[in-house]
Design a protein around this motif. Structure first.
Motif, PDB file in Angstrom:
ATOM      1  N   ALA A   1       7.179   0.456 -15.235  1.00 43.68           N
ATOM      2  CA  ALA A   1       7.909   1.710 -15.411  1.00 43.68           C
ATOM      3  C   ALA A   1       8.371   2.291 -14.083  1.00 43.68           C
ATOM      4  O   ALA A   1       9.382   3.002 -14.027  1.00 43.68           O
ATOM      5  CB  ALA A   1       7.028   2.721 -16.147  1.00 43.68           C
ATOM      6  N   TRP A   2       7.646   1.994 -12.996  1.00 44.99           N
ATOM      7  CA  TRP A   2       7.979   2.568 -11.699  1.00 44.99           C
ATOM      8  C   TRP A   2       9.033   1.751 -10.946  1.00 44.99           C
ATOM      9  O   TRP A   2       9.753   2.307 -10.107  1.00 44.99           O
ATOM     10  CB  TRP A   2       6.728   2.653 -10.818  1.00 44.99           C
ATOM     11  N   ALA A   3       9.112   0.431 -11.216  1.00 39.86           N
ATOM     12  CA  ALA A   3      10.043  -0.434 -10.477  1.00 39.86           C
ATOM     13  C   ALA A   3      11.378  -0.521 -11.226  1.00 39.86           C
ATOM     14  O   ALA A   3      11.408  -0.759 -12.436  1.00 39.86           O
ATOM     15  CB  ALA A   3       9.447  -1.821 -10.299  1.00 39.86           C
ATOM     16  N   LYS A   4      12.465  -0.361 -10.508  1.00 42.24           N
ATOM     17  CA  LYS A   4      13.801  -0.444 -11.084  1.00 42.24           C
ATOM     18  C   LYS A   4      14.669  -1.362 -10.223  1.00 42.24           C
ATOM     19  O   LYS A   4      14.736  -1.204  -9.002  1.00 42.24           O
ATOM     20  CB  LYS A   4      14.464   0.943 -11.157  1.00 42.24           C
ATOM     21  N   ALA A   5      15.292  -2.340 -10.881  1.00 41.45           N
ATOM     22  CA  ALA A   5      16.215  -3.222 -10.160  1.00 41.45           C
ATOM     23  C   ALA A   5      17.509  -2.485  -9.877  1.00 41.45           C
ATOM     24  O   ALA A   5      17.874  -1.539 -10.594  1.00 41.45           O
ATOM     25  CB  ALA A   5      16.479  -4.478 -10.979  1.00 41.45           C
ATOM     26  N   GLY A   6      18.219  -2.939  -8.826  1.00 45.37           N
ATOM     27  CA  GLY A   6      19.488  -2.316  -8.476  1.00 45.37           C
ATOM     28  C   GLY A   6      20.516  -2.451  -9.588  1.00 45.37           C
ATOM     29  O   GLY A   6      21.415  -1.619  -9.710  1.00 45.37           O
ATOM     30  N   ALA A   7      20.389  -3.490 -10.391  1.00 43.28           N
ATOM     31  CA  ALA A   7      21.279  -3.697 -11.531  1.00 43.28           C
ATOM     32  C   ALA A   7      20.485  -4.368 -12.635  1.00 43.28           C
ATOM     33  O   ALA A   7      19.546  -5.128 -12.369  1.00 43.28           O
ATOM     34  CB  ALA A   7      22.478  -4.555 -11.134  1.00 43.28           C
TER      35      ALA A   7
ATOM     36  N   ASN B   1       0.870  -1.175   0.000  1.00 37.61           N
ATOM     37  CA  ASN B   1       0.000   0.000   0.000  1.00 37.61           C
ATOM     38  C   ASN B   1       0.904   1.222   0.000  1.00 37.61           C
ATOM     39  O   ASN B   1       1.696   1.420   0.942  1.00 37.61           O
ATOM     40  CB  ASN B   1      -0.896   0.030   1.244  1.00 37.61           C
ATOM     41  N   VAL B   2       0.813   2.045  -1.032  1.00 40.03           N
ATOM     42  CA  VAL B   2       1.705   3.197  -1.164  1.00 40.03           C
ATOM     43  C   VAL B   2       0.889   4.404  -1.611  1.00 40.03           C
ATOM     44  O   VAL B   2       0.025   4.290  -2.486  1.00 40.03           O
ATOM     45  CB  VAL B   2       2.825   2.924  -2.195  1.00 40.03           C
ATOM     46  N   ASN B   3       1.173   5.554  -1.029  1.00 43.05           N
ATOM     47  CA  ASN B   3       0.533   6.789  -1.458  1.00 43.05           C
ATOM     48  C   ASN B   3       1.256   7.365  -2.664  1.00 43.05           C
ATOM     49  O   ASN B   3       2.433   7.053  -2.902  1.00 43.05           O
ATOM     50  CB  ASN B   3       0.530   7.812  -0.314  1.00 43.05           C
ATOM     51  N   PRO B   4       0.588   8.188  -3.454  1.00 41.47           N
ATOM     52  CA  PRO B   4       1.283   8.844  -4.571  1.00 41.47           C
ATOM     53  C   PRO B   4       2.534   9.563  -4.088  1.00 41.47           C
ATOM     54  O   PRO B   4       2.528  10.230  -3.054  1.00 41.47           O
ATOM     55  CB  PRO B   4       0.234   9.827  -5.106  1.00 41.47           C
ATOM     56  N   GLY B   5       3.621   9.407  -4.813  1.00 39.42           N
ATOM     57  CA  GLY B   5       4.895   9.993  -4.419  1.00 39.42           C
ATOM     58  C   GLY B   5       5.709   9.120  -3.479  1.00 39.42           C
ATOM     59  O   GLY B   5       6.860   9.451  -3.172  1.00 39.42           O
TER      60      GLY B   5
ATOM     61  N   VAL C   1       6.543   5.542  -6.853  1.00 40.62           N
ATOM     62  CA  VAL C   1       5.203   5.866  -7.342  1.00 40.62           C
ATOM     63  C   VAL C   1       5.141   7.352  -7.674  1.00 40.62           C
ATOM     64  O   VAL C   1       5.466   8.190  -6.832  1.00 40.62           O
ATOM     65  CB  VAL C   1       4.138   5.499  -6.292  1.00 40.62           C
ATOM     66  N   PRO C   2       4.725   7.708  -8.876  1.00 33.73           N
ATOM     67  CA  PRO C   2       4.665   9.132  -9.244  1.00 33.73           C
ATOM     68  C   PRO C   2       3.693   9.916  -8.361  1.00 33.73           C
ATOM     69  O   PRO C   2       2.734   9.369  -7.816  1.00 33.73           O
ATOM     70  CB  PRO C   2       4.176   9.102 -10.707  1.00 33.73           C
ATOM     71  N   ASP C   3       3.947  11.206  -8.251  1.00 39.40           N
ATOM     72  CA  ASP C   3       3.077  12.070  -7.447  1.00 39.40           C
ATOM     73  C   ASP C   3       1.652  12.126  -8.010  1.00 39.40           C
ATOM     74  O   ASP C   3       0.693  12.322  -7.257  1.00 39.40           O
ATOM     75  CB  ASP C   3       3.652  13.493  -7.391  1.00 39.40           C
ATOM     76  N   ASN C   4       1.524  11.972  -9.328  1.00 40.75           N
ATOM     77  CA  ASN C   4       0.204  12.079  -9.961  1.00 40.75           C
ATOM     78  C   ASN C   4      -0.418  10.719 -10.260  1.00 40.75           C
ATOM     79  O   ASN C   4      -1.342  10.622 -11.075  1.00 40.75           O
ATOM     80  CB  ASN C   4       0.307  12.895 -11.250  1.00 40.75           C
ATOM     81  N   ALA C   5       0.080   9.661  -9.603  1.00 39.99           N
ATOM     82  CA  ALA C   5      -0.457   8.321  -9.847  1.00 39.99           C
ATOM     83  C   ALA C   5      -1.926   8.259  -9.426  1.00 39.99           C
ATOM     84  O   ALA C   5      -2.311   8.753  -8.366  1.00 39.99           O
ATOM     85  CB  ALA C   5       0.347   7.269  -9.093  1.00 39.99           C
ATOM     86  N   THR C   6      -2.743   7.651 -10.269  1.00 42.28           N
ATOM     87  CA  THR C   6      -4.170   7.511  -9.973  1.00 42.28           C
ATOM     88  C   THR C   6      -4.377   6.468  -8.887  1.00 42.28           C
ATOM     89  O   THR C   6      -3.786   5.388  -8.936  1.00 42.28           O
ATOM     90  CB  THR C   6      -4.928   7.090 -11.241  1.00 42.28           C
ATOM     91  N   PRO C   7      -5.214   6.745  -7.893  1.00 44.72           N
ATOM     92  CA  PRO C   7      -5.473   5.734  -6.847  1.00 44.72           C
ATOM     93  C   PRO C   7      -6.041   4.449  -7.438  1.00 44.72           C
ATOM     94  O   PRO C   7      -6.709   4.452  -8.472  1.00 44.72           O
ATOM     95  CB  PRO C   7      -6.515   6.425  -5.956  1.00 44.72           C
ATOM     96  N   GLY C   8      -5.758   3.332  -6.767  1.00 41.05           N
ATOM     97  CA  GLY C   8      -6.279   2.053  -7.220  1.00 41.05           C
ATOM     98  C   GLY C   8      -5.222   0.974  -7.254  1.00 41.05           C
ATOM     99  O   GLY C   8      -4.109   1.135  -6.728  1.00 41.05           O
TER     100      GLY C   8
ATOM    101  N   VAL D   1      -2.309   1.989  -4.801  1.00 41.95           N
ATOM    102  CA  VAL D   1      -1.968   3.400  -4.601  1.00 41.95           C
ATOM    103  C   VAL D   1      -3.067   4.053  -3.784  1.00 41.95           C
ATOM    104  O   VAL D   1      -4.266   3.909  -4.088  1.00 41.95           O
ATOM    105  CB  VAL D   1      -1.793   4.118  -5.954  1.00 41.95           C
ATOM    106  N   GLY D   2      -2.666   4.771  -2.719  1.00 42.75           N
ATOM    107  CA  GLY D   2      -3.615   5.376  -1.806  1.00 42.75           C
ATOM    108  C   GLY D   2      -4.499   6.417  -2.464  1.00 42.75           C
ATOM    109  O   GLY D   2      -4.141   7.048  -3.467  1.00 42.75           O
ATOM    110  N   GLY D   3      -5.673   6.599  -1.903  1.00 46.50           N
ATOM    111  CA  GLY D   3      -6.672   7.522  -2.427  1.00 46.50           C
ATOM    112  C   GLY D   3      -8.027   6.842  -2.409  1.00 46.50           C
ATOM    113  O   GLY D   3      -8.198   5.756  -1.843  1.00 46.50           O
ATOM    114  N   GLU D   4      -9.025   7.468  -3.027  1.00 47.34           N
ATOM    115  CA  GLU D   4     -10.370   6.907  -3.024  1.00 47.34           C
ATOM    116  C   GLU D   4     -10.425   5.652  -3.886  1.00 47.34           C
ATOM    117  O   GLU D   4     -10.122   5.696  -5.080  1.00 47.34           O
ATOM    118  CB  GLU D   4     -11.381   7.927  -3.541  1.00 47.34           C
TER     119      GLU D   4
END
Length: 359
Positions: free
Chosen positions: A117-123, A65-69, A142-149, A182-185
């Motif tokens: 696109a949001w997940a990046k491996a260390g190598a 569970n992660v909030n935008p940003g 998680v981008p700041d403008n990510a849509t909740p869900g 992603v947190g939100g409604e």
């Protein structure tokens, strides 16, 4: 869990150059397990599993569970069970539900727009010696403008090998599912669309037939949902209602995805006009694994169920009645014409062969 395999070859170009072939990882609803991925010659095998840390131990998949940003840092453990060193590519990809109802991950040539696109491996690569393990860290930003869900993807390891026999490259993948909320409604919602009912009866107007009901379950909300389905078919005013047996639950559908359903309902009387009512109760699963039933969604469609032999008999009966009526009407007209002619002849004879005058 062993990865499933999907291959493709180029057409005529395969004679001139090596074709690309991908063996897709099988990502089930609970995520990929730690079964080995075996190379074609059986000399290479590796496993993947979640790392033990503050998120838990012996997890079957990653859930957050992660909030935008927000940012998540976690790791995957890769073990080389084969006799030779392994050089594995590591990357993330978005997930999708296949026509078979299984969760799969996009190949590297397909663009990911969410977890991939949001997940990046260390190598981008990891080298593992025989019998050794390596921990591969990854970060999800998680981008700041990510849509909740809900979002689903995976972190993957891949090995590319040349198959000399077939003259192609083989890309073997093994990964673990990532489910991110992603947190939100949260707006969980399923819709029943394109509902249709058709009827297949027999030549006996008193026997019952099969009504086939088809529809599409569409996830129009922002949460991953499955559901329980019920279905009934009835005649006018709800009479002669027949309920379908157990209907298989749809797979967990990601936001925007849909699932086609076709259900044969047996023992339906040819009641002229049928009403098919489909009901689905959405099931929402949270990150902890608890499932909640939501308000049921219902849709109704109508279709014809004519007893064709009875209809044909009625048509024949109507044709006979109409024919008899027309025949009698024609006979009456002919008799009237003959009577009129007889009267005219009688009058003419009474007048000495002169035609009667009319004023």
């Amino acid at each position: 869990m062993r990865p499933s395999v999907t291959r493709w070859k180029t057409t005529t170009a395969v004679l001139l150059r090596t074709a690309a072939l991908s063996l897709l990882a099988a990502v089930a609803a609970a995520g990929v397990g730690a079964g080995p991925a075996l190379a074609a010659d059986g000399n290479v095998a590796w496993t993947v599993r979640t790392a033990s840390n503050g998120y838990g131990e012996a997890r079957s998949s990653y859930s957050y569970n992660v909030n935008p940003g927000g940012v998540v840092e976690d790791a995957m453990v890769v073990a080389n069970r084969g006799p030779a060193p392994l050089n594995l590519a590591v990357y993330a990809a978005d997930g999708f539900t296949t026509d078979a109802g299984q969760l799969d991950l996009l190949t590297r040539d397909k663009k990911s727009v969410a977890i991939g696109a949001w997940a990046k491996a260390g190598a981008g690569n990891v080298v593992i010696q025989p019998g050794k393990t390596a921990q591969v860290p990854f970060t999800i930003s998680v981008p700041d403008n990510a849509t909740p869900g809900d979002y689903v993807g995976g972190i993957l390891t891949a090995l590319t090998q040349a198959n000399q026999t077939e003259g192609i490259n083989v890309d073997r993948r093994l990964g673990i599912r990532i489910k991110l909320r992603v947190g939100g409604e949260l707006k969980p919602n399923l819709a029943i669309e394109d509902l249709h009912v058709t009827y297949d009866g027999s030549s006996n107007p008193l026997s019952k037939g099969v009504a086939t009901v088809t529809y599409k379950i569409h996830n129009i909300g922002n949460a991953a949902l499955s559901g329980k389905q019920t279905l009934s078919v009835s005649g006018p005013f709800g009479v002669l209602r027949v309920r379908a047996g157990d209907i298989a639950a749809p797979p967990e559908l990601l936001p925007g995805e849909s699932w086609n359903v076709s259900v044969p309902v047996r023992g339906v009387a040819p009641a002229v006009r049928l009403a098919a009512t489909a009901t689905i109760t959405p099931l929402l699963t949270d990150v902890s694994g608890s499932t909640t039933s939501l308000k049921p969604v219902q849709a109704t469609a109508h279709g014809w169920a004519l007893p064709w032999m009875l209809v044909l008999a009625l048509v024949v009966l109507v044709a006979v009645v109409v024919g008899a009526y027309l025949y009698r009407r024609r006979n009456r007209a002919q008799r009237k014409a003959r009577e009129d002619a007889r009267v005219r002849d009688a009058v003419a004879q009474a007048l000495g062969g002169r035609e009667p005058q009319t004023s």
